[in-house]
Design an enzyme around this catalytic site. Structure first.
Site, PDB file in Angstrom:
ATOM      1  N   HIS A   1       0.815  -1.217   0.000  1.00  0.00           N
ATOM      2  CA  HIS A   1       0.000   0.000   0.000  1.00  0.00           C
ATOM      3  C   HIS A   1       0.859   1.282   0.000  1.00  0.00           C
ATOM      4  O   HIS A   1       2.060   1.216  -0.242  1.00  0.00           O
ATOM      5  CB  HIS A   1      -0.999  -0.046   1.166  1.00  0.00           C
TER       6      HIS A   1
ATOM      7  N   GLU B   1      -2.059   0.211   7.994  1.00  0.00           N
ATOM      8  CA  GLU B   1      -1.169  -0.837   7.482  1.00  0.00           C
ATOM      9  C   GLU B   1      -0.014  -0.248   6.669  1.00  0.00           C
ATOM     10  O   GLU B   1       1.118  -0.711   6.772  1.00  0.00           O
ATOM     11  CB  GLU B   1      -1.971  -1.812   6.616  1.00  0.00           C
TER      12      GLU B   1
ATOM     13  N   HIS C   1       2.999  -7.110   4.552  1.00  0.00           N
ATOM     14  CA  HIS C   1       1.623  -6.647   4.772  1.00  0.00           C
ATOM     15  C   HIS C   1       1.190  -6.977   6.192  1.00  0.00           C
ATOM     16  O   HIS C   1       1.898  -7.647   6.943  1.00  0.00           O
ATOM     17  CB  HIS C   1       0.668  -7.355   3.791  1.00  0.00           C
TER      18      HIS C   1
ATOM     19  N   GLU D   1       2.071 -11.715   5.620  1.00  0.00           N
ATOM     20  CA  GLU D   1       1.048 -11.001   6.380  1.00  0.00           C
ATOM     21  C   GLU D   1       1.462 -11.148   7.836  1.00  0.00           C
ATOM     22  O   GLU D   1       1.338 -12.215   8.430  1.00  0.00           O
ATOM     23  CB  GLU D   1      -0.339 -11.610   6.145  1.00  0.00           C
TER      24      GLU D   1
HETATM   25 ZN    ZN Z   1      -1.942  -5.329   2.691  1.00  0.00          ZN
END
Ligand code: ZN
Length: 287
Positions: free
Chosen positions: A82, A120, A175, A251
């Site tokens: 992102h 995030e 992430h 993640e």
């Molecule tokens: Zn993400």
């Protein structure tokens, strides 16, 4: 972030994105007509150890330190998910781009956030910087897919291209998830499956497994709500689909889980994630 809701679809931007946590992630690599790059991997510090000795110097037998870093001279691409400007540019980040396997995906997404609003994109950027510093200290060349946390994108396909053009020995996307499921917690590592090229086969699987193993030995728990034993075989992640280099996506945990959110929000906690990821990458490169 402003648009982040607690309920069902926290990450929808302009109503068109299918994100639930942070599904859209990594990179991609279609055909921008860039002729250059794919071949030469610059190697700033090819020599094994910090010993400033020239060409052929037999290692001084006195060296009390660890053996030369096997990974020195390797290239690692770090891809923090992102970006801080994505939320304010829905048209740009909703634009469909190639995602591999004949699919398209939005250019990028906003990502998720903790319930208290820690986003995030800030987490991934900070962790990536910490990972990069640790790797650079070992003589590894680090390339980032974004240089700050205030821009827009880059699109997932462009992120993959960056890894491919750098001829990366490893590409790691970073992430954090945003699952609303009760009690959902833990990390998982995604890899492309079924593989679309040789790099997505054994090398990417081994990279994912090494990340999983090192996260575990560093004290992190594998996800209890997704994947299997901390691994997740995925066919829908653009960055992984479009990579021609060994690639995996971590993640780090669930930002909606209070315990994990606290860890992610603290600098010490982020350093713990970063140290584990850096150690995993080093182990992968050395094996
Ligand atoms: Zn993400």
């Amino acid at each position: 972030m402003v648009a982040v809701r607690r309920a069902t679809a926290p990450l929808l931007l302009a109503g068109a994105l299918l994100l639930t946590g942070c599904s859209d992630d990594a990179p991609a690599a279609p055909p921008p007509p860039s002729p250059a790059a794919t071949t030469a991997s610059p190697a700033p510090t090819p020599s094994p150890s910090p010993s400033p000795s020239p060409t052929s110097s037999p290692s001084p037998s006195s060296s009390p330190v660890a053996p030369p870093p096997v990974a020195a001279g390797k290239v690692v691409v770090l891809d923090p998910g992102h970006n801080g400007g994505n939320g304010a540019h829905p048209a740009e980040i909703n634009r469909p781009v190639p995602a591999g396997r004949g699919q398209t995906k939005p250019c990028n997404t906003t990502g998720t956030a903790t319930n208290a609003g820690y986003p995030e994109h800030a987490f991934t950027f900070d962790v990536a910087q910490r990972v990069g510093k640790a790797l650079a200290d070992k003589g590894i060349r680090v390339v980032y897919t974004r240089q700050d946390d205030t821009g827009v994108g880059p699109c997932v396909d462009r992120r993959a291209t960056i890894g491919n053009e750098a001829n990366a020995d490893a590409v790691v996307s970073i992430h954090a998830d945003g699952s609303e499921a009760a009690g959902a917690n833990g990390f998982h590592v995604a890899y492309s499956s079924p593989p679309l090229n040789a790099a997505q086969g054994a090398p990417s699987t081994r990279l994912a497994q090494t990340l999983r193993d090192t996260m575990r030995t560093s004290g992190f728990s594998a996800a209890n709500y997704i994947g299997t034993n901390g691994l997740s075989a995925r066919a829908d992640l653009a960055g992984l689909n479009l990579s021609t280099r060994p690639a995996a996506l971590v993640e780090c945990g669930n930002m909606r889980n209070a315990t994990e959110a606290a860890r992610m929000t603290s600098a010490d906690g982020r350093q713990q994630f970063a140290s584990a990821i850096a150690a995993a990458i080093e182990a992968y490169l050395a094996s």
